[in-house]
Design a protein around this motif. Structure first.
Motif, PDB file in Angstrom:
ATOM      1  N   GLN A  81      54.449   8.687 -18.976  1.00  0.00           N
ATOM      2  CA  GLN A  81      54.404   8.788 -20.442  1.00  0.00           C
ATOM      3  C   GLN A  81      54.460  10.236 -20.895  1.00  0.00           C
ATOM      4  O   GLN A  81      55.159  10.579 -21.858  1.00  0.00           O
ATOM      5  CB  GLN A  81      53.139   8.101 -20.960  1.00  0.00           C
ATOM      6  N   ARG A  82      53.748  11.118 -20.226  1.00  0.00           N
ATOM      7  CA  ARG A  82      53.762  12.537 -20.595  1.00  0.00           C
ATOM      8  C   ARG A  82      55.162  13.129 -20.451  1.00  0.00           C
ATOM      9  O   ARG A  82      55.578  13.957 -21.262  1.00  0.00           O
ATOM     10  CB  ARG A  82      52.780  13.309 -19.721  1.00  0.00           C
ATOM     11  N   ALA A  83      55.875  12.677 -19.418  1.00  0.00           N
ATOM     12  CA  ALA A  83      57.212  13.213 -19.164  1.00  0.00           C
ATOM     13  C   ALA A  83      58.252  12.680 -20.138  1.00  0.00           C
ATOM     14  O   ALA A  83      59.254  13.352 -20.411  1.00  0.00           O
ATOM     15  CB  ALA A  83      57.628  12.892 -17.726  1.00  0.00           C
ATOM     16  N   GLU A  84      58.007  11.490 -20.694  1.00  0.00           N
ATOM     17  CA  GLU A  84      59.030  10.824 -21.497  1.00  0.00           C
ATOM     18  C   GLU A  84      58.703  10.703 -22.983  1.00  0.00           C
ATOM     19  O   GLU A  84      59.577  10.363 -23.789  1.00  0.00           O
ATOM     20  CB  GLU A  84      59.263   9.397 -20.961  1.00  0.00           C
ATOM     21  N   ARG A  85      57.480  10.970 -23.387  1.00  0.00           N
ATOM     22  CA  ARG A  85      57.026  10.594 -24.728  1.00  0.00           C
ATOM     23  C   ARG A  85      57.847  11.216 -25.864  1.00  0.00           C
ATOM     24  O   ARG A  85      57.933  10.629 -26.952  1.00  0.00           O
ATOM     25  CB  ARG A  85      55.555  10.929 -24.909  1.00  0.00           C
ATOM     26  N   SER A 138      60.894  11.321 -26.079  1.00  0.00           N
ATOM     27  CA  SER A 138      62.091  10.495 -26.295  1.00  0.00           C
ATOM     28  C   SER A 138      61.746   9.139 -26.904  1.00  0.00           C
ATOM     29  O   SER A 138      62.633   8.349 -27.202  1.00  0.00           O
ATOM     30  CB  SER A 138      62.841  10.285 -24.977  1.00  0.00           C
ATOM     31  N   TYR A 139      60.448   8.845 -27.104  1.00  0.00           N
ATOM     32  CA  TYR A 139      60.024   7.580 -27.686  1.00  0.00           C
ATOM     33  C   TYR A 139      60.068   7.650 -29.212  1.00  0.00           C
ATOM     34  O   TYR A 139      59.857   8.714 -29.803  1.00  0.00           O
ATOM     35  CB  TYR A 139      58.586   7.233 -27.278  1.00  0.00           C
ATOM     36  N   ALA A 180      55.599   5.305 -29.204  1.00  0.00           N
ATOM     37  CA  ALA A 180      54.695   6.334 -28.685  1.00  0.00           C
ATOM     38  C   ALA A 180      53.240   5.971 -28.974  1.00  0.00           C
ATOM     39  O   ALA A 180      52.362   6.118 -28.108  1.00  0.00           O
ATOM     40  CB  ALA A 180      55.038   7.694 -29.288  1.00  0.00           C
ATOM     41  N   ILE A 181      52.982   5.483 -30.199  1.00  0.00           N
ATOM     42  CA  ILE A 181      51.621   5.091 -30.561  1.00  0.00           C
ATOM     43  C   ILE A 181      51.164   3.899 -29.728  1.00  0.00           C
ATOM     44  O   ILE A 181      50.039   3.869 -29.210  1.00  0.00           O
ATOM     45  CB  ILE A 181      51.539   4.763 -32.063  1.00  0.00           C
ATOM     46  N   ARG A 182      52.033   2.900 -29.605  1.00  0.00           N
ATOM     47  CA  ARG A 182      51.686   1.701 -28.831  1.00  0.00           C
ATOM     48  C   ARG A 182      51.354   2.063 -27.383  1.00  0.00           C
ATOM     49  O   ARG A 182      50.336   1.610 -26.833  1.00  0.00           O
ATOM     50  CB  ARG A 182      52.832   0.692 -28.873  1.00  0.00           C
ATOM     51  N   ILE A 183      52.204   2.851 -26.754  1.00  0.00           N
ATOM     52  CA  ILE A 183      51.996   3.207 -25.350  1.00  0.00           C
ATOM     53  C   ILE A 183      50.743   4.058 -25.182  1.00  0.00           C
ATOM     54  O   ILE A 183      49.940   3.844 -24.262  1.00  0.00           O
ATOM     55  CB  ILE A 183      53.226   3.959 -24.789  1.00  0.00           C
ATOM     56  N   HIS A 184      50.558   5.033 -26.070  1.00  0.00           N
ATOM     57  CA  HIS A 184      49.383   5.900 -26.001  1.00  0.00           C
ATOM     58  C   HIS A 184      48.095   5.085 -26.107  1.00  0.00           C
ATOM     59  O   HIS A 184      47.148   5.283 -25.320  1.00  0.00           O
ATOM     60  CB  HIS A 184      49.449   6.943 -27.126  1.00  0.00           C
ATOM     61  N   LYS A 219      62.657   1.745 -24.075  1.00  0.00           N
ATOM     62  CA  LYS A 219      62.297   2.673 -25.149  1.00  0.00           C
ATOM     63  C   LYS A 219      63.289   2.646 -26.317  1.00  0.00           C
ATOM     64  O   LYS A 219      62.953   3.061 -27.428  1.00  0.00           O
ATOM     65  CB  LYS A 219      62.179   4.101 -24.613  1.00  0.00           C
ATOM     66  N   ASP A 220      64.499   2.151 -26.066  1.00  0.00           N
ATOM     67  CA  ASP A 220      65.491   2.081 -27.138  1.00  0.00           C
ATOM     68  C   ASP A 220      65.427   0.768 -27.912  1.00  0.00           C
ATOM     69  O   ASP A 220      66.170   0.573 -28.874  1.00  0.00           O
ATOM     70  CB  ASP A 220      66.901   2.282 -26.567  1.00  0.00           C
ATOM     71  N   GLU A 221      64.546  -0.135 -27.488  1.00  0.00           N
ATOM     72  CA  GLU A 221      64.360  -1.402 -28.191  1.00  0.00           C
ATOM     73  C   GLU A 221      63.490  -1.184 -29.435  1.00  0.00           C
ATOM     74  O   GLU A 221      62.771  -0.186 -29.552  1.00  0.00           O
ATOM     75  CB  GLU A 221      63.674  -2.419 -27.276  1.00  0.00           C
TER      76      GLU A 221
END
Length: 217
Positions: A11-15, A17-18, A23-27, A203-205
């Motif tokens: 997540q830190r590496a990709e966030r 691009s979210y 980003a909020i949901r995953i965090h 992530k593109d959904e």
């Protein structure tokens, strides 16, 4: 490495691009997964795993409509299965169907119809019919490789247990619900990190705005 640590690194590496919503949901989901992995009792672990799942999933309509056996989560789960190029969810279902999942589907104490019968809302044959239909539907879905339907039926049971705990219908550490709590926690421990990972993959959904968005004041 625990699932939280592995997923948090990703997540830190990709966030960046979210989308903000994802980003909020995953965090949020990862924060509750972290807490769940720190727990050494199933009551707490199940509760925090469910919050992690809901952080990833929650939609506005969930606050207005009762969960059904067919599953309000069906669309969400189907979306995840479609994203799941490596069949991670299907592998969980196949590997656990003869074990924990079968035990969950056979346990009347986490079938809402059983409690509807106990409270006098439906006759005895009605709840037993509901139990039989769900087993048949799950077996047929498994035979047709319909992972999302198996998961929807499974989550109907998990949701009943969730209600028992969250609404004070169970005692902390009680021996009365250890069996179903152990089985449900075991399954959620596998499914929830996989859901978070698949949402990262997708992530593109469009995952929808969080029910309670982050407000910058």
């Amino acid at each position: 490495m625990q699932n939280y640590q592995r997923l948090k690194q990703r997540q830190r590496a990709e966030r960046d691009s979210y989308s903000q919503a994802l980003a909020i949901r995953i965090h949020r989901a990862l924060s509750w997964l972290d807490k769940a992995e720190q727990c050494d009792d199933d009551d707490s672990k199940f509760t925090f795993l469910w919050i992690a799942f809901n952080s990833a999933y929650a939609q506005d309509f969930e606050q207005r409509i009762n969960f059904s056996e067919k599953g309000l989560y069906q669309e969400f789960l189907s979306k995840l299965v479609n994203i799941d190029e490596h069949n991670k969810l299907s592998s969980i279902v196949w590997s656990q169907y003869a074990g924990a999942i079968r035990l969950i589907l056979s346990n009347e104490f986490i079938l809402q119809a059983f409690w509807d019968y106990q409270s006098g809302r439906i006759p005895e044959d009605k709840w037993k019919d509901e139990r039989s239909k769900a087993k048949v539907a799950a077996n047929n879905a498994l035979g047709n490789n319909d992972t999302s339907t198996v998961l929807a039926i499974l989550f109907a049971r998990l949701y009943t247990l969730r209600n028992q705990i969250i609404h004070g219908g169970a005692t902390f550490g009680s021996s009365a619900n250890r069996k179903q709590l152990r089985d449900c926690t075991f399954v959620l421990e596998q499914i929830v990190p996989t859901i978070i990972e698949l949402m990262m993959d997708g992530k593109d959904e469009l995952w929808g705005e969080p029910v309670y968005p982050l407000i910058d004041i």
